[in-house]
Design an enzyme around this catalytic site. Structure first.
Site, PDB file in Angstrom:
ATOM      1  CB  SER A  21      -0.934   0.011   1.204  1.00 35.66           C
ATOM      2  OG  SER A  21      -0.195  -0.099   2.399  1.00 35.66           O
TER       3      SER A  21
ATOM      4  CG  ASN B 163      -4.317  -4.967  12.876  1.00 33.68           C
ATOM      5  OD1 ASN B 163      -3.726  -4.822  11.810  1.00 33.68           O
ATOM      6  ND2 ASN B 163      -4.727  -6.143  13.306  1.00 33.68           N
TER       7      ASN B 163
ATOM      8  CG  HIS C 215     -41.161  23.027 -12.023  1.00 34.74           C
ATOM      9  ND1 HIS C 215     -41.513  21.711 -11.847  1.00 34.74           N
ATOM     10  CD2 HIS C 215     -41.817  23.730 -11.072  1.00 34.74           C
ATOM     11  CE1 HIS C 215     -42.362  21.623 -10.831  1.00 34.74           C
ATOM     12  NE2 HIS C 215     -42.558  22.832 -10.344  1.00 34.74           N
TER      13      HIS C 215
ATOM     14  CB  SER D  21     -13.771  26.460 -28.140  1.00 34.45           C
ATOM     15  OG  SER D  21     -13.735  25.633 -29.286  1.00 34.45           O
TER      16      SER D  21
ATOM     17  CE  LYS E  36     -18.004  26.491 -26.923  1.00 38.36           C
ATOM     18  NZ  LYS E  36     -19.060  25.514 -26.838  1.00 38.36           N
TER      19      LYS E  36
ATOM     20  CD  GLU F  16     -18.181  22.723 -19.025  1.00 37.28           C
ATOM     21  OE1 GLU F  16     -18.603  21.925 -19.869  1.00 37.28           O
ATOM     22  OE2 GLU F  16     -17.335  23.595 -19.285  1.00 37.28           O
TER      23      GLU F  16
END
Ligand code: ARG
Length: 456
Positions: A22, A109, A155, A276, A282, A289
């Site tokens: 690990s 442990n 909505h 872009s 753009k 995002e």
């Protein structure tokens, strides 16, 4: 597998070694592992379990191992299996056999449970700081735009006008609850497991409270089997992080939608957007995002850990080693998202003309017309029907509410008087003067309350 040969006659298969190691993940626990070992060594000496001169040697050795790691001179070998073995074996290389006394009255442990809790306590403090910084950015944006009106949506249809500040303060509230959740998680993480040994406790006269005090824990665990085998505190952080990311993803979605040319409510600063490669016009809200996208990753880590723990018999099982990768990923994702959001939100530019236009468009004041009739004694249901008819007629005629004459209003209900023509976005907002409402006085009060929370 590791350099502990134990009862095994031959070394581990190389693929199996790599499979079980690990260290590529848990090396990050080194500061906590070393701090825990130093506290443990001091306790062993105080209790007369090892001579204090030897404890001093161990502590000095651990300190120099930490320096090696911090200076990038430490070799994290996969055959060391995990960070605990790597540090201990380097200690023994440095100080000789006396280093082998460190692991007296301890098991990996309880050691890994300790390290993970120490890591998480510090992480929660960082998380709370980052949440607060984002809250500050949100409140700052609200304050700077205190007069700006936006449509309040239901909505995603324009419902009733609200102050932008009111809308933004909704996020302040979500983040406040997120902070509460991380604070709760802190209390349950703040429990010291060392002394639990492998599962049963240890057969030495140790002083667990001393170790807890040295490491800044508020209490010691009550059951050794539980202390080495639960990871609910990890899952709790991941769950709180999932909720926080869910909130951030909703803010992200609004940043995406509101910065589109169709809305044009806000502009994301160049520093938080990209162009872009093909469409020169753009400006993409990539930060928002990606935050929206990474929320899924965080949920996935939560589900993975819940699933890993499901049905495991007590006490420690190696499956639990899987906790670190998911925890670290969630921590890194959340902290980075909070950080970049604080910057993005504090540099957002608002276009009040566009938000006002949207807030005045359509029949957004229809509820106010119904409430007007109610104040004149009409039952709300009846008023609702009257206004519904009025709106559909106006829509057929291609007229907005402000273009209707008093005579036209009266044609729908005699209760309409001259003052109906004075109804506006401002009067609508001002009328919502209830605790938690969008009236300017209430919102200013909410900002003051928010400031108090942030300064407190
Ligand atoms: N690397 C292990 C983990 O993260 C440490 C504990 C290992 N204990 C053991 N008995 N193999 O869970």
């Amino acid at each position: 597998m590791s350099h502990i040969r134990g009862r095994f006659g031959k070394g581990a298969d190389e693929a199996a070694s790599r499979y079980t190691a690990s260290i590529p993940v848990d090396w990050r626990l080194y500061p906590y592992d070393i701090a825990g070992s130093i506290a443990h060594a001091r306790m062993l000496a105080r209790q007369g379990i090892i001579p204090s001169g030897e404890a001093d040697t161990i502590v000095a050795g651990l300190t120099s191992v930490r320096e090696e790691i911090e200076q990038g001179r430490f070799d994290f070998k996969a055959e060391m299996e995990d960070i605990h073995m790597a540090i201990e074996s380097r200690l023994i290389e440095k100080v000789g056999e006396v280093g082998g006394k460190l692991h007296t009255a301890r098991s990996r442990n309880d050691q890994v449970a300790l390290d993970t809790r120490l890591f998480l306590k510090e992480t929660i403090r960082d998380t709370l700081g980052r949440v607060r910084e984002l809250q500050q950015a949100v409140v700052g944006l609200a304050e700077r735009n205190i007069d700006v009106v936006v449509p309040g949506y239901t909505h995603l249809q324009a419902g009733q006008p609200v102050l932008l500040a009111h809308h933004l303060l909704a996020y302040f509230e979500m983040l406040k609850r997120d902070s509460d959740r991380f604070g709760d998680c802190f209390r349950r993480t703040d429990v010291m497991p060392l002394g639990s040994g492998a599962v049963a406790g240890v057969p030495y006269k140790i002083d667990r409270d001393f170790v807890a005090g040295e490491l800044g824990f508020s209490e010691v665990s009550d059951n050794s089997a539980d202390a080495v085998s639960d990871r609910d505190f990890v899952i709790e952080y991941q769950a709180a992080a999932s909720l926080c990311m869910m909130h951030l993803s909703r803010l992200a979605e609004e940043v995406v939608i509101w910065s589109s040319s169709e809305f044009g409510f806000i502009e994301v600063d160049d520093a938080y957007a990209t162009g872009s490669s093909i469409m020169p016009q753009k400006k993409n809200p990539d930060v928002a995002e990606l935050a929206r996208g990474r929320t899924g990753r965080v949920y996935g880590r939560l589900l993975a850990m819940l699933t890993t723990m499901k049905g495991l018999p007590l006490a420690y099982n190696r499956d639990m080693q899987e906790d670190k990768e998911g925890l670290f990923d969630v921590v890194d994702t959340l902290l980075a998202t909070l950080e970049v959001f604080a910057g993005m939100v504090s540099t957002l530019k608002v276009n009040p003309a566009a938000t006002r236009k949207a807030a005045e468009r359509g029949y957004i004041l229809a509820t106010d017309l119904a409430d007007y009739l109610v104040r004149k004694g009409v039952a709300f249901r009846t008023a609702h029907d009257i206004v519904a008819r009025l709106v559909s007629r106006a829509a057929q005629a291609g007229k907005s509410l402000s273009e209707l004459t008093l005579a036209e209003y009266k044609g729908f209900a005699p209760e309409f008087d001259e003052d109906i023509l004075a109804i506006s976005v401002e009067s609508s907002i001002a009328a919502r003067d209830v605790p938690g409402g969008t009236a300017p006085g209430r919102v200013k009060q909410a900002i003051a309350e928010a400031r108090k929370v942030l300064d407190g």
